[in-house]
Design an enzyme around this catalytic site. Structure first.
Site, PDB file in Angstrom:
ATOM      1  N   SER A 158       0.804  -1.220   0.000  1.00  0.00           N
ATOM      2  CA  SER A 158       0.000   0.000   0.000  1.00  0.00           C
ATOM      3  C   SER A 158       0.841   1.276   0.000  1.00  0.00           C
ATOM      4  O   SER A 158       0.361   2.329  -0.426  1.00  0.00           O
ATOM      5  CB  SER A 158      -0.944   0.010   1.212  1.00  0.00           C
ATOM      6  OG  SER A 158      -0.225  -0.175   2.419  1.00  0.00           O
TER       7      SER A 158
ATOM      8  N   GLY B   5      -1.934  -4.268   1.216  1.00  0.00           N
ATOM      9  CA  GLY B   5      -2.032  -5.430   2.083  1.00  0.00           C
ATOM     10  C   GLY B   5      -1.091  -6.562   1.715  1.00  0.00           C
ATOM     11  O   GLY B   5      -1.064  -7.591   2.409  1.00  0.00           O
TER      12      GLY B   5
ATOM     13  N   ASN C 194       3.960  -5.172   5.736  1.00  0.00           N
ATOM     14  CA  ASN C 194       2.789  -5.873   6.268  1.00  0.00           C
ATOM     15  C   ASN C 194       3.188  -7.111   7.061  1.00  0.00           C
ATOM     16  O   ASN C 194       2.541  -7.456   8.054  1.00  0.00           O
ATOM     17  CB  ASN C 194       1.836  -6.248   5.128  1.00  0.00           C
ATOM     18  CG  ASN C 194       1.106  -5.035   4.585  1.00  0.00           C
ATOM     19  OD1 ASN C 194       0.495  -4.274   5.334  1.00  0.00           O
ATOM     20  ND2 ASN C 194       1.164  -4.842   3.281  1.00  0.00           N
TER      21      ASN C 194
ATOM     22  N   ASP D  37      -3.891   6.770  10.138  1.00  0.00           N
ATOM     23  CA  ASP D  37      -3.423   5.497  10.681  1.00  0.00           C
ATOM     24  C   ASP D  37      -1.963   5.548  11.117  1.00  0.00           C
ATOM     25  O   ASP D  37      -1.459   4.616  11.745  1.00  0.00           O
ATOM     26  CB  ASP D  37      -3.643   4.361   9.676  1.00  0.00           C
ATOM     27  CG  ASP D  37      -2.935   4.577   8.341  1.00  0.00           C
ATOM     28  OD1 ASP D  37      -2.049   5.462   8.252  1.00  0.00           O
ATOM     29  OD2 ASP D  37      -3.268   3.862   7.386  1.00  0.00           O
TER      30      ASP D  37
ATOM     31  N   HIS E 172       0.546   5.268   6.571  1.00  0.00           N
ATOM     32  CA  HIS E 172       0.586   5.621   5.161  1.00  0.00           C
ATOM     33  C   HIS E 172       0.767   7.124   4.970  1.00  0.00           C
ATOM     34  O   HIS E 172       0.088   7.912   5.624  1.00  0.00           O
ATOM     35  CB  HIS E 172      -0.709   5.175   4.466  1.00  0.00           C
ATOM     36  CG  HIS E 172      -0.942   3.705   4.533  1.00  0.00           C
ATOM     37  ND1 HIS E 172      -1.710   3.122   5.532  1.00  0.00           N
ATOM     38  CD2 HIS E 172      -0.496   2.701   3.749  1.00  0.00           C
ATOM     39  CE1 HIS E 172      -1.730   1.809   5.342  1.00  0.00           C
ATOM     40  NE2 HIS E 172      -0.999   1.533   4.269  1.00  0.00           N
TER      41      HIS E 172
END
Length: 199
Positions: A22, A59, A88, A169, A172
């Protein structure tokens, strides 16, 4: 390998495959605002006819990337692979040894396909503890040393530490930060292009 005259002739296009998660897939923003699209624009602005393929999937883990990579290499025959995976896996606390093994295999597959690999280093949040975050981050330099790769030490250097440049979050980067990512990647890519005879 890359042709020295590729910038002068459209039919001499080379391919840069960005293969990540991502962080490279324009997460929660318009694709055209993501750093990979902006990198393509930078190349055009510099008069280079290299084509950038974004093979990134939000992801994605290193295991998933390893499963997808052979088809991407066969389908696009890249001259350069920018490998940006592992984040991830780290966020899930997977063993560094298994992450490294998957990254290593992707490096080998890319090199066997004739591509130059640029490895993008990733850091995970410090709350995972130094016993995990230290070896996790160190593996990128170790792999670069082992395979003679050009390394982007940290893809989000100077960005991840600034909350104003990160999405809610905290993982990102925002759309506003994407040009900064290009500025981090660009000199590394330029060094590889020059080594391959690109002006």
């Amino acid at each position: 390998m890359l042709l020295a005259s590729m910038a002068a002739a459209e039919d001499d296009n080379g391919v840069v495959l960005v293969f990540g998660d991502s962080l490279s897939a324009a997460y929660r923003m318009d694709t055209n605002d993501g750093w990979v699209a902006l990198l393509q624009q930078r190349l055009r602005d510099e008069g280079m006819s290299l084509r950038v393929v974004n093979g990134s999937v939000s992801g994605e883990t290193t295991a998933g990337g390893l499963a997808r990579l052979p088809a991407m290499l066969d389908g696009h025959e890249p001259d350069i692979v920018i490998l940006e995976l592992g984040g991830n896996d780290g966020l899930r606390g997977l063993p560094v040894s298994s992450i490294r093994q998957n990254l290593e295999r992707m490096i080998q597959l890319s090199q066997q396909a004739g591509a130059e690999v640029i490895l993008a280093g990733i850091q995970i949040p410090p709350n995972y503890g130094p016993r995990y975050t230290g070896p996790f981050y160190a593996q990128y330099q170790e792999l670069a040393d082992d395979y003679g790769l050009v390394l982007i030490p940290f893809l989000l250097d100077g960005i991840a530490e600034n909350p104003a440049l990160m999405q809610d979050d905290g993982i990102h980067p925002t759309a506003e930060a994407q040009p900064m990512v290009v500025d981090i990647v660009w000199p590394i890519l330029q060094s590889v292009l020059r080594a391959e005879g690109q002006p």
